[in-house]
Design a protein around this motif. Structure first.
Motif, PDB file in Angstrom:
ATOM      1  N   TYR A   1       0.820  -1.209   0.000  1.00 40.15           N
ATOM      2  CA  TYR A   1       0.000   0.000   0.000  1.00 40.15           C
ATOM      3  C   TYR A   1       0.861   1.269   0.000  1.00 40.15           C
ATOM      4  O   TYR A   1       0.378   2.348   0.336  1.00 40.15           O
ATOM      5  CB  TYR A   1      -0.935   0.019   1.207  1.00 40.15           C
ATOM      6  CG  TYR A   1      -1.869  -1.174   1.279  1.00 40.15           C
ATOM      7  CD1 TYR A   1      -2.717  -1.469   0.224  1.00 40.15           C
ATOM      8  CD2 TYR A   1      -1.896  -2.001   2.403  1.00 40.15           C
ATOM      9  CE1 TYR A   1      -3.576  -2.566   0.276  1.00 40.15           C
ATOM     10  CE2 TYR A   1      -2.745  -3.082   2.470  1.00 40.15           C
ATOM     11  CZ  TYR A   1      -3.580  -3.365   1.398  1.00 40.15           C
ATOM     12  OH  TYR A   1      -4.430  -4.442   1.456  1.00 40.15           O
TER      13      TYR A   1
ATOM     14  N   GLN B   1      -0.279  -0.171  -6.591  1.00 42.82           N
ATOM     15  CA  GLN B   1      -0.550  -0.129  -5.156  1.00 42.82           C
ATOM     16  C   GLN B   1      -1.505   1.007  -4.777  1.00 42.82           C
ATOM     17  O   GLN B   1      -2.151   0.973  -3.729  1.00 42.82           O
ATOM     18  CB  GLN B   1       0.738  -0.048  -4.333  1.00 42.82           C
ATOM     19  CG  GLN B   1       1.673   1.069  -4.657  1.00 42.82           C
ATOM     20  CD  GLN B   1       2.788   0.661  -5.602  1.00 42.82           C
ATOM     21  OE1 GLN B   1       2.548  -0.069  -6.572  1.00 42.82           O
ATOM     22  NE2 GLN B   1       4.007   1.115  -5.320  1.00 42.82           N
TER      23      GLN B   1
ATOM     24  N   PHE C   1      -4.597   0.218  -2.403  1.00 44.20           N
ATOM     25  CA  PHE C   1      -4.897   1.010  -1.215  1.00 44.20           C
ATOM     26  C   PHE C   1      -6.349   1.485  -1.239  1.00 44.20           C
ATOM     27  O   PHE C   1      -7.079   1.369  -0.240  1.00 44.20           O
ATOM     28  CB  PHE C   1      -3.955   2.219  -1.163  1.00 44.20           C
ATOM     29  CG  PHE C   1      -4.309   3.233  -0.113  1.00 44.20           C
ATOM     30  CD1 PHE C   1      -4.054   2.996   1.231  1.00 44.20           C
ATOM     31  CD2 PHE C   1      -4.921   4.431  -0.470  1.00 44.20           C
ATOM     32  CE1 PHE C   1      -4.395   3.925   2.201  1.00 44.20           C
ATOM     33  CE2 PHE C   1      -5.256   5.377   0.485  1.00 44.20           C
ATOM     34  CZ  PHE C   1      -4.995   5.119   1.826  1.00 44.20           C
TER      35      PHE C   1
END
Length: 843
Positions: free
Chosen positions: A469, A497, A501
């Motif tokens: 994340y 990512q 997230f």
């Protein structure tokens, strides 16, 4: 000679010794800081279009030659040039700046001020825009930083309003006007006398806020509710109206077997809105019929509105009612400066009292992440706080004058249970919560927090988990600056990512709604970008070739993610301007926030014609972080408008946005033109609703938030629920200006009569009710001048307040026998509340 050498060695050694903590603490207590706005419209350095000139005076009561101290302070706009050679001023990030002694610094001499003059981009003109809590540190940051005491905020013991002792008085028009063409008036007592309408009623008429579709007094009799009510429910659950019943109980209307019959029945009326209801009050009983439980709930709120707050007598009436707009919203920014859970709950209660039904909660921005997400503790452990930590290991930078106290009211977050409690309380009050975690711009709190997570997991050797994340692209060499002057606040929309997230956050939010038993119906993605971001990101090269707008790509992709979870997507209109419409879901909510004075109706009409659900959010009238009146002491921002008083909100005609060019002015107090020839609405198209907004950059406490909301929120509720007869009907293809005269004298007179009705109910009935509940609403300003007979005359634009005047002999009750020239200041009061003092010698 020896004595001279000893003195020289002492000076050299003393300069070589850095400050110790005791020295820094002493300096923070005794350094006097005075900030002066010299000119809001200065002659700027080369290549700068607009700037303002300020001066900081730094004074110590003792000598100090040490150079190892530094001062950090918030200045909303970047400082571009300073003229004092003894200090260096550096822009850190966002609004954070640093003052440090230069090589030429000669030291402090006891009682003598060092004055730093500097130019700053753009403009600042209200006192609330000048941030508090300057921080003193040593140059190596080895000591504990301290807030400079002279820059702390205070509170006026009489008014309860914030005081800023570090800020010198604003006294001239050069501190108010932002350009040579700016004609904004200093709205003092005499201005208000010449430009306000005096209340005519001396008591509250028989009416409620918001105004019903139809209300008829059926007799001059009254029904006494002091003996309680006997509730009979037909086709409706008690739980669905329990919040309204609880409100009735707080004023003494309790359930009793011997009480007045209160019959509530659900009965679907064909063609009527879901929230439609009828309310009949008779000697025999009170009868409510409604299409839905929400309609029944609002009928009970109307019954409460009939009470005058002094007795429990209700007139015999018949009300037939339904809302004009389906969406009647309030946006609360809890991200910039935190709003407590109790404030949110109290606001929900008041929203429901005046039939508002959407709460847009802004929960994440550059300056704070305010919602606990399972599995991502750093979001709130780091992102929920601002303090003095330049490496941002434990908190965000102290933007917006946050200081160094993590326990301050500007800090905090909603735990998962807090949010569940908010959802359930809102649902009980027939209010839908729309969460917003702004992306891809305005995302600095998330980025910094996920870097803290990255460091924690990397230290544990969990490299793959650390990357999952992470929101930083270390290969991106793009240099940019956001609208709030951050250089690192934008998610990279090309990183996988980033979407991992977002998916994690969406699942977390949706999970909280499931736990609360309250479905997530709409999610607001924000959709702000930072101009110039990603241009030198290697992972963005391919996407940059494929898509005309990476922000559009991001919005389309996230909208699809939200839709696949069974949730409607909402966003701000400027971001939605970057998308390819055919790639968007059909069910889109657009908050259109273009300034009306700059053609804001065009985007509204465009998005309505797309059949999107448009929520009118024009800052000229719906942004309650702007001042009530144009005066330096009135809290608020200034970029879109200089004054949003209760009357302006009341006069809003959201079904005809361009028409306001006839009746309003722009932010420089000039008339403007609204051309609707090329931007007309299609037949039968209208907005889904309207939304008020309380952004919080300059609102540091819940008390200040209440001051900014009330009483404007009641006028907003009036416009959200009720379309008045005087409102100018929309006609496609018109050009509106101060000379177009579509809004004729007849409509103006009808509007004035309606305003008199509204303010009488507001001043004599509703504000006293809010006062009993402890709401810190704004006490109105005072208008003062001479009548036709040359006598001194006073009034407040909202009735029901006493007026005091100040002469050389002090404060006393106002009366017309005092010559105007003897009056130094005026103020309004009611009970133990006193309004802001207004000086008579306004520029």
């Amino acid at each position: 000679m020896v004595k001279y050498l000893i003195v020289v060695l002492f000076i050299i050694s003393s300069n070589a010794i850095a400050l110790e903590q005791v020295d820094l603490d002493k300096m923070s207590r005794q350094l006097d800081v005075k900030y002066t706005l010299l000119e809001a419209n200065a002659t700027c350095p080369a290549h700068v279009a607009q700037c303002y000139l300020s001066e900081l005076a730094l004074t110590l009561p003792y000598d100090l030659s040490d150079k190892s101290w530094v001062i950090y302070f918030s200045q909303l706009m970047p400082i571009i040039h300073g003229s004092n050679q003894q200090f260096d001023i550096t822009h850190i990030n966002g609004d954070l700046h640093k003052i440090s002694p230069s090589e030429s610094f000669t030291g402090f001499i006891a009682g003598k001020a060092h004055k730093l003059r500097f130019y700053t981009q753009n403009s600042q003109i209200t006192r609330s825009e000048f941030m508090p809590n300057y921080l003193l540190s040593d140059a190596k940051h080895a000591l504990a930083a301290k807030v400079i005491v002279s820059t702390l905020l205070g509170e006026d013991a009489t008014t309860g309003l914030e005081t800023q002792s570090y800020l010198t008085p604003f006294t001239t028009l050069s501190q108010l006007r932002t350009s040579k063409s700016d004609k904004t008036p200093w709205m003092g007592p005499r201005y208000h006398f010449e430009n306000s309408h005096k209340p005519l009623e001396t008591s509250s008429p028989k009416g409620i806020i918001p105004k019903p579709s139809a209300m008829q007094l059926t007799s001059d009799k009254k029904v006494d509710l002091s003996g309680g009510i006997r509730l009979v429910l037909n086709g409706i659950t008690r739980e669905s109206v329990s919040a309204a019943l609880e409100r009735m109980s707080t004023v003494g209307v309790n359930e009793r077997e011997s009480g007045v019959l209160l019959d509530i029945s659900l009965r679907k009326t064909s063609g009527a809105r879901d929230e439609a209801y009828t309310l009949l009050v008779t000697e025999a009983g009170i009868y409510i019929t409604a299409n839905t439980s929400s309609g029944a709930f609002y009928a009970l709120q109307s019954l409460m509105g009939l009470l005058d707050g002094k007795s429990l007598l209700v007139s015999e009436v018949k009300i037939k009612d339904s809302p004009h707009y389906e969406f009647r919203g309030l946006h609360i920014d809890a991200a910039r400066n935190f709003r407590s859970k109790q404030f949110v709950l109290d606001t929900i209660k008041h929203m429901a009292s005046y039939k508002l039904n959407r709460l847009h909660l802004h929960l994440a921005d550059d300056e704070g992440w305010r919602l606990e997400i399972d599995g991502l503790p750093e979001l709130t452990e780091v992102g929920g706080y601002r303090c003095f930590d330049l490496l941002e290991q434990n908190c965000l930078l102290p933007q917006l004058g946050a200081g160094n106290d993590k326990g301050s009211s500007v800090n905090g977050y909603y735990s998962r249970q807090d949010y569940i409690d908010i959802l359930r309380y809102a649902d009980k009050h027939h209010i839908t919560v729309i969460p917003s975690l702004d992306m891809p711009g305005h995302s600095r709190a998330a980025i910094v927090s996920m870097e803290a997570r990255y460091r924690r997991l990397t230290a544990l050797g969990k490299y793959e988990a650390a990357q999952k994340y992470r929101l930083v692209d270390t290969d991106d060499k793009t240099v940019y600056s956001s609208i709030q002057h951050y250089n690192d606040n934008t998610l990279n929309v090309c990183l996988p990512q980033t979407y991992a997230f977002i998916d994690k956050v969406l699942d977390g939010v949706q999970g909280l709604h499931r736990q609360a038993g309250v479905p997530l119906n709409t999610y607001h993605i924000g959709a702000d970008e930072t101009a110039g971001a990603w241009l030198k990101s290697p992972v963005c090269k391919t996407l940059l070739k494929t898509y005309g707008s990476l922000n559009g790509y991001f919005i389309e992709r996230v909208s699809q993610m939200v839709t696949e979870k069974g949730v409607q997507v909402a966003a701000w209109s400027d971001g939605l301007g970057d998308v390819r419409v055919h790639n968007m879901p059909t069910n889109v909510q657009s908050n259109v926030w273009g300034t009306l004075a700059e053609g804001g109706h065009v985007v509204s009409h465009e998005h309505m014609n797309r059949k999107w659900q448009v929520v009118i959010s024009n800052p000229d009238v719906t942004y309650f972080d702007f001042p009530y009146t144009s005066h330096p002491k009135e809290r608020g921002n200034h970029w879109a408008t200089r004054a949003v008083d209760t009357r302006k909100v009341f006069e809003f005609m959201p079904d005809n946005l361009p028409a306001h060019a006839e009746v309003w002015r722009n932010s420089r107090y000039h008339h403007y033109e609204a051309n609707d020839i090329q931007s007309g609405l299609n037949q039968g198209v209208m907005a889904t609703g309207i939304q008020a907004h309380l952004w919080s950059e300059m609102i540091r406490t819940d008390k200040q938030a209440e001051y900014m909301l009330y009483p404007r929120l009641l006028a907003f509720a009036e416009r959200a629920w009720h379309k008045p007869k005087w409102a100018l009907e929309y006609k496609k293809g018109r050009i509106y200006s101060a000379s177009s005269e579509y809004f004729d004298k007849s409509a103006q007179l009808e509007r004035e009569a309606d305003w008199q009705r509204f303010i009488s109910i507001l001043g004599y009935k509703e504000l006293p009710k809010l006062a009993k509940e402890g709401v810190f609403y704004r006490i109105p300003h005072v208008a003062i001048g001479l009548n036709k007979n040359g006598e001194t005359t006073f009034f407040t634009p909202i009735p029901g307040f006493d007026i005091e005047i100040k002469t050389a002999q002090g404060w006393q009750p106002a009366h017309g026998g005092i010559p105007l020239v003897h009056i130094l200041a005026v103020r309004a009061k009611r009970g133990n509340r006193v309004g802001r003092t207004q000086l008579m010698n306004s520029p």
